[in-house]
Design an enzyme around this catalytic site. Structure first.
Site, mmCIF file in Angstrom:
data_model
loop_
_atom_site.group_PDB
_atom_site.id
_atom_site.type_symbol
_atom_site.label_atom_id
_atom_site.label_comp_id
_atom_site.label_asym_id
_atom_site.label_seq_id
_atom_site.Cartn_x
_atom_site.Cartn_y
_atom_site.Cartn_z
ATOM 1 N N THR A 276 -5.561 4.757 4.374
ATOM 2 C CA THR A 276 -6.206 4.296 3.138
ATOM 3 C C THR A 276 -5.604 5.043 1.959
ATOM 4 O OG1 THR A 276 -8.244 4.362 1.816
ATOM 5 C CG2 THR A 276 -8.151 5.888 3.648
ATOM 6 N N ASP B 68 -10.182 9.593 0.974
ATOM 7 C CA ASP B 68 -11.619 9.888 0.898
ATOM 8 C C ASP B 68 -12.213 10.355 2.223
ATOM 9 O OD1 ASP B 68 -11.265 7.471 2.153
ATOM 10 O OD2 ASP B 68 -12.835 6.413 1.054
ATOM 11 N N ARG C 221 -12.379 3.981 -4.742
ATOM 12 C CA ARG C 221 -13.806 3.794 -4.438
ATOM 13 C C ARG C 221 -14.622 4.934 -5.038
ATOM 14 N NH1 ARG C 221 -14.898 -0.304 -0.564
ATOM 15 N NH2 ARG C 221 -12.914 -0.566 0.463
ATOM 16 N N GLY D 198 -8.784 -2.160 3.756
ATOM 17 C CA GLY D 198 -7.711 -2.270 2.754
ATOM 18 C C GLY D 198 -6.394 -1.750 3.321
ATOM 19 N N ARG E 11 -11.529 -7.515 6.770
ATOM 20 C CA ARG E 11 -12.820 -6.841 6.935
ATOM 21 C C ARG E 11 -13.698 -7.827 7.689
ATOM 22 N NH1 ARG E 11 -11.553 -4.964 1.316
ATOM 23 N NH2 ARG E 11 -11.109 -2.756 1.529
ATOM 24 N N ASP F 85 -7.177 5.838 -0.551
ATOM 25 C CA ASP F 85 -8.250 6.541 -1.269
ATOM 26 C C ASP F 85 -8.306 8.060 -1.034
ATOM 27 O OD1 ASP F 85 -8.964 4.051 -2.176
ATOM 28 O OD2 ASP F 85 -10.604 3.785 -0.745
ATOM 29 N N ASP G 128 -12.975 4.710 6.523
ATOM 30 C CA ASP G 128 -14.248 5.072 7.151
ATOM 31 C C ASP G 128 -14.994 3.883 7.769
ATOM 32 O OD1 ASP G 128 -14.824 4.063 4.652
ATOM 33 O OD2 ASP G 128 -16.227 5.655 4.089
HETATM 34 O O1 F6P Z 1 -10.164 1.307 0.038
HETATM 35 C C1 F6P Z 1 -9.019 0.877 -0.604
HETATM 36 C C2 F6P Z 1 -9.334 0.133 -1.862
HETATM 37 O O2 F6P Z 1 -8.119 -0.232 -2.470
HETATM 38 C C3 F6P Z 1 -10.223 0.866 -2.861
HETATM 39 O O3 F6P Z 1 -9.540 1.840 -3.597
HETATM 40 C C4 F6P Z 1 -10.743 -0.277 -3.690
HETATM 41 O O4 F6P Z 1 -11.983 0.041 -4.278
HETATM 42 C C5 F6P Z 1 -10.905 -1.370 -2.672
HETATM 43 O O5 F6P Z 1 -10.060 -1.039 -1.570
HETATM 44 C C6 F6P Z 1 -10.561 -2.745 -3.169
HETATM 45 O O6 F6P Z 1 -10.858 -3.643 -2.162
HETATM 46 P P1 F6P Z 1 -10.339 -5.163 -2.122
HETATM 47 O O7 F6P Z 1 -8.929 -5.147 -1.606
HETATM 48 O O8 F6P Z 1 -11.265 -5.831 -1.182
HETATM 49 O O9 F6P Z 1 -10.401 -5.681 -3.531
#
Ligand code: F6P
Length: 320
Positions: A126, A130, A172, A11, A72, A128, A103
């Site tokens: 990120t 986290d 997350r 992300g 990804r 997050d 991570d």
């Molecule tokens: O890890 C960053 C994040 O924005 C999280 O907070 C969220 O759960 C996820 O990515 C959303 O992923 P995507 O962009 O694939 O919808």
């Protein structure tokens, strides 16, 4: 070390561009050729690689997103995929790889260095927050400010209508975005995965607040706990107070990075290059007590994030 590569993965997060800029300009300053790899590990596998210079990173420090794009990659999760990536790196003469991401991206870098002769350094990018080894990840502070801006606006309309407002935020399995914005935004209730919550207590707090004259109630909900829509319905049923849910979603990932994120990204980007120059590998950079640190990647991934009990308790006391 003559040539290094840099990619962003997973992300995106505001401040990734500032980190890319720091990597490119520090590398060039040290006489190193810096190759930009587009679309994360996917782009690496496809050879989407180009040489960067000082002007390739002009006018990006203030921009959200990532100029290198991100993705990804499922193929990179396989050993065959990583072998292919290693071959591509060899063809381009890249001896060291800087990975900006979370991570999952770090795990990719760890495996690549374990299995093949490539030096890797991770930069935490990120929203997050986290990752346990660092106090802050790049993008977290900007996301907090985006959420706060939304909360301030929601407060206006919730007050006018004397409603309960539930705001679901990203993160997350980590509750930091909800916790920090809950404290900064004066939320009545914060629901995060790190702390148990009791639905009856929540409803009692709302009802007691109303009796004491509170004109609205703000609840910050971390996505790792559950969905805001369902919760809003249940609260309305039990309390009889109109309740609305707002899911902030990907808006939290955009926007111009704050000063904090730009400075953090600049410091960490520069340090990542220095580590490669020093011959280090399988390290991740971060910040602890405002000092730039680096930690073994495996150790960093195995660390368990401590829950911010002090902040949570403080938010509870102050919300009353
Ligand atoms: O890890 C960053 C994040 O924005 C999280 O907070 C969220 O759960 C996820 O990515 C959303 O992923 P995507 O962009 O694939 O919808």
């Amino acid at each position: 070390m003559k040539t290094i590569g840099v990619l962003t993965s997973g992300g995106d997060a505001p401040g990734m561009n500032a980190a890319i800029r720091a990597v490119v300009r520090t590398g060039i300053d040290k006489g190193i050729k810096v190759m930009g790899i587009q679309r994360g590990y996917n782009g690496l596998l496809n050879g989407e690689i180009f040489e960067m210079n000082r002007t390739s990173v002009s006018d990006i420090i203030q921009r959200g997103g990532t100029i290198l794009r991100t993705a990804r990659s499922d193929e990179f999760k396989t050993v065959e995929g990583r072998k292919k990536a290693y071959n591509v790196l060899k063809v381009f003469g890249i001896e060291g790889l800087i990975v900006i991401g979370g991570d999952g991206s770090f795990t990719g870098a760890q495996k690549l260095s374990d299995e093949f002769d490539v030096k890797t350094i991770g930069i935490p990018g990120t929203i997050d927050n986290d990752l346990a080894y660092t106090d802050y990840t790049i993008g977290f502070d900007t996301a907090l400010n985006t959420v706060l801006d939304a909360i301030n606006k929601l407060r206006d309309t919730s007050t006018s209508h004397e409603r309960v407002s539930i705001v679901e935020v990203m993160g997350r399995r980590c509750g930091d975005i909800a916790l920090f914005t809950g404290l900064a935004g004066g939320a009545e209730y914060i629901i995060i995965p790190e702390r148990e919550y009791n639905f009856d207590n929540l409803c009692r707090t709302i009802i007691e607040g109303k009796v004491r004259g509170k004109v609205h109630n703000l609840i910050l909900l971390a996505e790792g706990v559950g969905g805001a829509e369902d919760m809003a319905k249940k609260i309305e049923e039990v309390t009889g107070i109109q309740t609305r849910a707002t899911v902030l979603g990907h808006i939290q990932r955009g926007g111009s990075p704050t000063a904090f994120d730009r400075i953090l990204a600049s410091r960490l980007g520069a340090r990542a290059v220095e580590l490669l120059v020093e011959g280090k590998s399988k390290r991740v950079v971060g910040i602890k007590d405002n000092k730039v640190i680096d930690v073994d990647i495996t150790e960093a991934l195995n660390m368990k994030k401590e829950s911010n009990d002090n902040l949570y308790d403080l938010a509870q006391i102050l919300s009353y």
